[in-house]
Write a protein that holds these residues in place. Structure first.
Motif, PDB file in Angstrom:
ATOM      1  N   PRO A   1       1.169  -1.081  -0.819  1.00  0.00           N
ATOM      2  CA  PRO A   1      -0.236  -0.090  -0.049  1.00  0.00           C
ATOM      3  C   PRO A   1       0.877   1.855  -0.022  1.00  0.00           C
ATOM      4  O   PRO A   1       0.361   2.084  -0.930  1.00  0.00           O
ATOM      5  CB  PRO A   1      -0.791  -0.317   1.500  1.00  0.00           C
ATOM      6  CG  PRO A   1      -0.252  -1.182   2.006  1.00  0.00           C
ATOM      7  CD  PRO A   1       0.881  -2.335   1.176  1.00  0.00           C
ATOM      8  N   GLU A   2       1.925   1.270   0.098  1.00  0.00           N
ATOM      9  CA  GLU A   2       2.807   2.279   0.851  1.00  0.00           C
ATOM     10  C   GLU A   2       3.173   3.121  -0.563  1.00  0.00           C
ATOM     11  O   GLU A   2       3.361   4.390  -0.743  1.00  0.00           O
ATOM     12  CB  GLU A   2       3.459   1.899   2.213  1.00  0.00           C
ATOM     13  CG  GLU A   2       3.511   2.493   3.666  1.00  0.00           C
ATOM     14  CD  GLU A   2       3.211   0.834   4.092  1.00  0.00           C
ATOM     15  OE1 GLU A   2       2.939   0.281   2.766  1.00  0.00           O
ATOM     16  OE2 GLU A   2       2.971   1.345   4.733  1.00  0.00           O
TER      17      GLU A   2
ATOM     18  N   GLN B   1       7.635   9.378   4.639  1.00  0.00           N
ATOM     19  CA  GLN B   1       7.905   8.379   4.510  1.00  0.00           C
ATOM     20  C   GLN B   1       7.632   7.573   6.011  1.00  0.00           C
ATOM     21  O   GLN B   1       6.745   8.160   6.651  1.00  0.00           O
ATOM     22  CB  GLN B   1       9.266   9.140   5.031  1.00  0.00           C
ATOM     23  CG  GLN B   1      10.453   9.474   4.354  1.00  0.00           C
ATOM     24  CD  GLN B   1      10.778   8.836   3.036  1.00  0.00           C
ATOM     25  OE1 GLN B   1      11.242   6.853   3.526  1.00  0.00           O
ATOM     26  NE2 GLN B   1      11.083   9.083   2.248  1.00  0.00           N
ATOM     27  N   GLY B   2       8.056   6.378   6.174  1.00  0.00           N
ATOM     28  CA  GLY B   2       7.281   5.279   6.735  1.00  0.00           C
ATOM     29  C   GLY B   2       5.621   4.793   6.806  1.00  0.00           C
ATOM     30  O   GLY B   2       4.933   5.079   5.906  1.00  0.00           O
ATOM     31  N   PRO B   3       5.054   4.759   7.538  1.00  0.00           N
ATOM     32  CA  PRO B   3       3.413   4.314   7.893  1.00  0.00           C
ATOM     33  C   PRO B   3       2.607   5.479   7.153  1.00  0.00           C
ATOM     34  O   PRO B   3       3.100   6.408   7.445  1.00  0.00           O
ATOM     35  CB  PRO B   3       2.818   3.556   9.395  1.00  0.00           C
ATOM     36  CG  PRO B   3       4.734   4.101  10.046  1.00  0.00           C
ATOM     37  CD  PRO B   3       5.112   4.851   9.396  1.00  0.00           C
ATOM     38  N   LEU B   4       1.602   5.095   6.176  1.00  0.00           N
ATOM     39  CA  LEU B   4       0.754   5.513   5.989  1.00  0.00           C
ATOM     40  C   LEU B   4      -0.109   6.205   6.910  1.00  0.00           C
ATOM     41  O   LEU B   4      -0.483   5.256   7.929  1.00  0.00           O
ATOM     42  CB  LEU B   4      -0.212   5.443   4.206  1.00  0.00           C
ATOM     43  CG  LEU B   4       0.972   4.930   3.341  1.00  0.00           C
ATOM     44  CD1 LEU B   4      -0.268   4.295   2.445  1.00  0.00           C
ATOM     45  CD2 LEU B   4       0.963   6.287   3.242  1.00  0.00           C
TER      46      LEU B   4
ATOM     47  N   ARG C   1      -3.976   5.864   8.999  1.00  0.00           N
ATOM     48  CA  ARG C   1      -4.824   4.678   8.839  1.00  0.00           C
ATOM     49  C   ARG C   1      -5.753   5.014   7.909  1.00  0.00           C
ATOM     50  O   ARG C   1      -6.210   4.375   6.739  1.00  0.00           O
ATOM     51  CB  ARG C   1      -5.046   4.364   9.954  1.00  0.00           C
ATOM     52  CG  ARG C   1      -6.511   3.596  10.129  1.00  0.00           C
ATOM     53  CD  ARG C   1      -6.841   3.021  11.224  1.00  0.00           C
ATOM     54  NE  ARG C   1      -6.369   2.541  12.119  1.00  0.00           N
ATOM     55  CZ  ARG C   1      -5.684   2.372  13.455  1.00  0.00           C
ATOM     56  NH1 ARG C   1      -6.568   2.398  14.609  1.00  0.00           N
ATOM     57  NH2 ARG C   1      -4.730   1.634  14.228  1.00  0.00           N
ATOM     58  N   ALA C   2      -6.214   6.363   7.784  1.00  0.00           N
ATOM     59  CA  ALA C   2      -7.261   6.841   6.661  1.00  0.00           C
ATOM     60  C   ALA C   2      -7.371   6.413   5.426  1.00  0.00           C
ATOM     61  O   ALA C   2      -7.055   6.170   4.109  1.00  0.00           O
ATOM     62  CB  ALA C   2      -7.775   7.988   6.785  1.00  0.00           C
ATOM     63  N   ALA C   3      -5.981   6.954   4.648  1.00  0.00           N
ATOM     64  CA  ALA C   3      -5.132   6.097   3.449  1.00  0.00           C
ATOM     65  C   ALA C   3      -4.816   5.446   3.252  1.00  0.00           C
ATOM     66  O   ALA C   3      -5.010   4.212   2.336  1.00  0.00           O
ATOM     67  CB  ALA C   3      -3.965   7.104   3.050  1.00  0.00           C
ATOM     68  N   VAL C   4      -4.754   4.204   4.163  1.00  0.00           N
ATOM     69  CA  VAL C   4      -4.567   2.699   3.482  1.00  0.00           C
ATOM     70  C   VAL C   4      -6.451   2.709   3.703  1.00  0.00           C
ATOM     71  O   VAL C   4      -6.277   1.355   3.484  1.00  0.00           O
ATOM     72  CB  VAL C   4      -3.955   1.802   5.289  1.00  0.00           C
ATOM     73  CG1 VAL C   4      -4.096   0.995   4.979  1.00  0.00           C
ATOM     74  CG2 VAL C   4      -2.867   2.232   5.709  1.00  0.00           C
ATOM     75  N   VAL C   5      -6.983   3.061   4.766  1.00  0.00           N
ATOM     76  CA  VAL C   5      -8.259   2.190   4.551  1.00  0.00           C
ATOM     77  C   VAL C   5      -9.115   2.368   2.631  1.00  0.00           C
ATOM     78  O   VAL C   5      -9.670   1.587   2.543  1.00  0.00           O
ATOM     79  CB  VAL C   5      -9.278   2.214   5.394  1.00  0.00           C
ATOM     80  CG1 VAL C   5     -11.083   2.423   4.911  1.00  0.00           C
ATOM     81  CG2 VAL C   5      -8.774   2.338   7.172  1.00  0.00           C
ATOM     82  N   THR C   6      -9.295   3.631   2.142  1.00  0.00           N
ATOM     83  CA  THR C   6      -9.042   4.338   1.618  1.00  0.00           C
ATOM     84  C   THR C   6      -8.584   3.630   0.540  1.00  0.00           C
ATOM     85  O   THR C   6      -9.221   2.920  -0.544  1.00  0.00           O
ATOM     86  CB  THR C   6      -8.544   5.772   1.105  1.00  0.00           C
ATOM     87  OG1 THR C   6      -9.397   6.669   2.247  1.00  0.00           O
ATOM     88  CG2 THR C   6      -9.292   6.630  -0.412  1.00  0.00           C
ATOM     89  N   LEU C   7      -7.320   3.224   0.402  1.00  0.00           N
ATOM     90  CA  LEU C   7      -6.677   2.799  -0.600  1.00  0.00           C
ATOM     91  C   LEU C   7      -7.060   0.959  -0.873  1.00  0.00           C
ATOM     92  O   LEU C   7      -7.259   0.446  -2.236  1.00  0.00           O
ATOM     93  CB  LEU C   7      -4.720   2.259  -0.387  1.00  0.00           C
ATOM     94  CG  LEU C   7      -4.059   1.948  -1.442  1.00  0.00           C
ATOM     95  CD1 LEU C   7      -4.222   2.538  -2.378  1.00  0.00           C
ATOM     96  CD2 LEU C   7      -2.344   1.988  -1.242  1.00  0.00           C
ATOM     97  N   LEU C   8      -6.921   0.020   0.350  1.00  0.00           N
ATOM     98  CA  LEU C   8      -7.689  -0.927   0.380  1.00  0.00           C
ATOM     99  C   LEU C   8      -8.928  -0.714  -0.070  1.00  0.00           C
ATOM    100  O   LEU C   8      -9.478  -2.222  -0.903  1.00  0.00           O
ATOM    101  CB  LEU C   8      -7.608  -1.666   1.858  1.00  0.00           C
ATOM    102  CG  LEU C   8      -6.159  -1.689   1.988  1.00  0.00           C
ATOM    103  CD1 LEU C   8      -6.588  -2.763   3.152  1.00  0.00           C
ATOM    104  CD2 LEU C   8      -5.729  -2.813   1.071  1.00  0.00           C
TER     105      LEU C   8
END
Length: 197
Positions: free
Chosen positions: A61-62, A78-81, A83-90
């Motif tokens: 996802p990153e 840099q680093g982890p995305l 949480r909202a970006a991860v949910v949207t991407l998934l």
């Protein structure tokens, strides 16, 4: 007295009942609304592309997020995305994968069960491909619009953005050709020839 010798029996009555009359076969340009080329593009290439994109977003996802658009110099996150970006991407990955599967199953069913009824096959395939054609145009337009002023600085584009634009055109052009009736049965053109013969 044989049927051929009987003047009251027409030549058409002596031909095999399942084979089309010679004039029908000669006049009909295409006999499938989903010939092999379109079946390959929309039934295999597009689902594989969609499934691959969905898996890429699920596994990386990153990287997929970062490569969606150009970043100002030195501002790549840099680093982890968040949480909202991860949910949207998934959610986006799930939607893309689902569209690919829908394409495969609907087109497979249309090819398998409606092969002898090209006019109905055309209506079913058209009902699927019409909103997807609109989606092709909007996908490319909205992507370029969202990039902003950097949209034409293609040397700044990264992997996901290139894949989005190039694959968008590889689907949009064949889909437009299908709607124009290129290389396939088209009821408004080929159906008239069948009725006249």
């Amino acid at each position: 007295m044989s049927k051929l010798a009987d003047p009251n029996v027409s030549l058409a009555a002596t031909t095999h009942p399942t084979s089309p009359a010679p004039s029908t076969a000669a006049n009909m340009r295409h006999n499938s609304a989903l010939p092999v080329f379109y079946w390959f593009v929309f039934g295999w290439y597009e689902p594989l592309l969609a499934t691959g994109g969905a898996l890429g977003a699920l596994l990386y996802p990153e990287q997929v997020y970062i490569q969606q658009a150009p970043w100002p110099q030195g501002q790549i996150p840099q680093g982890p995305l968040p949480r909202a970006a991860v949910v949207t991407l998934l959610q986006l990955a799930h939607t893309v994968g689902l569209l690919g599967l829908l394409n495969f199953f609907v087109l497979w069913a249309a090819r398998k069960h409606l092969w002898s009824q090209p006019a109905i096959q055309e209506k079913i395939v058209g009902a699927l491909l019409a909103p997807l054609l609109l989606g092709d145009f909007l996908h490319i337009f909205l992507t370029l619009w969202a990039i902003g002023d950097d949209r034409w600085e293609v040397h700044k584009w990264q992997g996901t953005l290139w894949i989005t634009i190039v694959s968008g055109f590889t689907l949009m052009i064949p889909r437009l050709a299908w709607h124009l009736g290129v290389g396939r049965y088209m009821e408004s053109r080929d159906g008239q020839l069948v009725k006249k013969s």
